[in-house]
Design a protein around this motif. Structure first.
Motif, mmCIF file in Angstrom:
data_model
loop_
_atom_site.group_PDB
_atom_site.id
_atom_site.type_symbol
_atom_site.label_atom_id
_atom_site.label_comp_id
_atom_site.label_asym_id
_atom_site.label_seq_id
_atom_site.Cartn_x
_atom_site.Cartn_y
_atom_site.Cartn_z
ATOM 1 N N THR A 4 -1.984 -4.893 0.442
ATOM 2 C CA THR A 4 -3.366 -5.294 0.665
ATOM 3 C C THR A 4 -3.632 -5.288 2.169
ATOM 4 O O THR A 4 -2.706 -5.353 2.979
ATOM 5 N N LEU A 41 -5.023 2.831 1.232
ATOM 6 C CA LEU A 41 -6.154 1.997 0.835
ATOM 7 C C LEU A 41 -7.205 1.975 1.937
ATOM 8 O O LEU A 41 -6.962 2.371 3.067
ATOM 9 N N ARG A 42 -8.394 1.532 1.542
ATOM 10 C CA ARG A 42 -9.523 1.443 2.479
ATOM 11 C C ARG A 42 -10.119 0.045 2.364
ATOM 12 O O ARG A 42 -10.098 -0.548 1.286
ATOM 13 N N HIS A 43 -10.675 -0.452 3.428
ATOM 14 C CA HIS A 43 -11.088 -1.858 3.425
ATOM 15 C C HIS A 43 -12.279 -2.088 2.513
ATOM 16 O O HIS A 43 -12.403 -3.153 1.923
ATOM 17 N N SER A 58 -12.842 -1.002 -0.345
ATOM 18 C CA SER A 58 -12.494 -1.077 -1.763
ATOM 19 C C SER A 58 -11.910 -2.427 -2.131
ATOM 20 O O SER A 58 -11.898 -2.789 -3.302
ATOM 21 N N ARG A 59 -11.377 -3.133 -1.146
ATOM 22 C CA ARG A 59 -10.749 -4.433 -1.380
ATOM 23 C C ARG A 59 -9.750 -4.373 -2.538
ATOM 24 O O ARG A 59 -9.717 -5.240 -3.401
ATOM 25 N N GLU A 60 -8.944 -3.326 -2.535
ATOM 26 C CA GLU A 60 -8.024 -3.130 -3.647
ATOM 27 C C GLU A 60 -6.597 -3.382 -3.198
ATOM 28 O O GLU A 60 -6.303 -3.470 -2.011
ATOM 29 N N SER A 61 -5.723 -3.490 -4.169
ATOM 30 C CA SER A 61 -4.291 -3.579 -3.899
ATOM 31 C C SER A 61 -3.646 -2.326 -4.472
ATOM 32 O O SER A 61 -3.810 -2.028 -5.654
ATOM 33 N N ILE A 62 -2.966 -1.585 -3.609
ATOM 34 C CA ILE A 62 -2.306 -0.355 -4.034
ATOM 35 C C ILE A 62 -0.816 -0.486 -3.772
ATOM 36 O O ILE A 62 -0.413 -0.827 -2.654
ATOM 37 N N GLU A 95 -12.716 10.112 0.608
ATOM 38 C CA GLU A 95 -11.595 10.169 1.531
ATOM 39 C C GLU A 95 -11.332 11.589 1.987
ATOM 40 O O GLU A 95 -11.729 12.558 1.329
#
Lengths: 110, 114
Positions: free
Chosen positions: A60, A48-50, A52-56, B102
């Motif tokens: 988180t 994940l990347r900050h 995107s504010r996502e949950s993978i 990415e």
């Protein structure tokens, strides 16, 4: 100079326990941070990347500029989460290269 | 799903020999990277490449190293005269044009210098 620090080389938890993998950074500009994961015998892949504010996969991570941290969290660890986790900082220069932390090996025990 | 590929998976060479590590980036990607990871240490940036030239390189990337995109698909890293301390995993990565895209990593080449 930019730097990424992951203070724990190894984190061992039981299945179902909460997990927090720590990451601190040092960067003079506006940081862009990532978590990469490497499962056994597989390639590095973006988790994940900050921005995107996502949950993978239940993970988180929140960027805390005051504490210069980007810790990775999951409330209930699963055995399949066992892997190497790398925190990375993107340099906003011509090449957009990544600066990696030393990695944390997460072991989730049954 | 397209992937970055690297060959060989393992290369053993004698100190002082030249090696060429090969990478095939994802076909529509335009930025290419080499990283290395010495055993037990961090993944370290070596070089980035765009529009047929180096856009950034680290202090590790000295005159012994060079990169090339000899054709439309391959991206190579050459080490002219290998040293023992060049033993490491070498990762190639590529990304599309936007800086928000990415980096996709290859599986790596393990280089062992004897």
């Amino acid at each position: 100079a930019q730097r990424v620090t992951q203070p724990e080389k190894l984190l061992s938890v039981f299945k179902g326990a909460p997990v927090e993998l720590k990451c601190n950074y040092s960067y003079s500009g506006s940081p862009e941070l990532f978590w990469y994961v490497q499962y056994s015998r597989q390639r590095l892949q973006l988790l994940l990347r900050h921005i995107s504010r996502e949950s993978i996969k239940g993970f988180t991570a929140d960027l805390n500029k005051g504490e210069t941290s980007f810790h990775l969290k999951k409330p209930f660890a699963q055995e399949e989460d066992s892997a190497m986790y790398y925190c990375a900082l993107k340099n906003n220069n011509a090449g957009n290269m990544l600066t990696f932390g030393g990695g944390t090996r997460l072991m989730v025990k049954p | 799903e397209p992937e970055v590929t690297q060959t060989p998976s393992h290369q053993v060479t004698q100190m002082g020999q030249e090696v060429i590590l090969r990478c095939v980036p994802i076909s529509n990607h335009l930025y290419f990277y080499w990283y290395r990871q010495i055993l037990g240490q961090k993944v370290e940036f070596l070089v980035s490449f765009y529009n047929n030239e180096i856009s950034e390189k680290s202090e590790i990337f000295d005159d012994q190293f060079s990169v090339e995109r000899p054709d439309g698909s391959n991206f190579t890293l050459k080490i002219r005269s290998t040293k023992l301390e060049d033993s490491a995993m070498y990762f190639c990565a590529s990304r599309a044009v936007s800086s928000y895209n990415e980096q996709f990593f290859g599986p790596g080449t393990r280089l062992t210098v004897l």
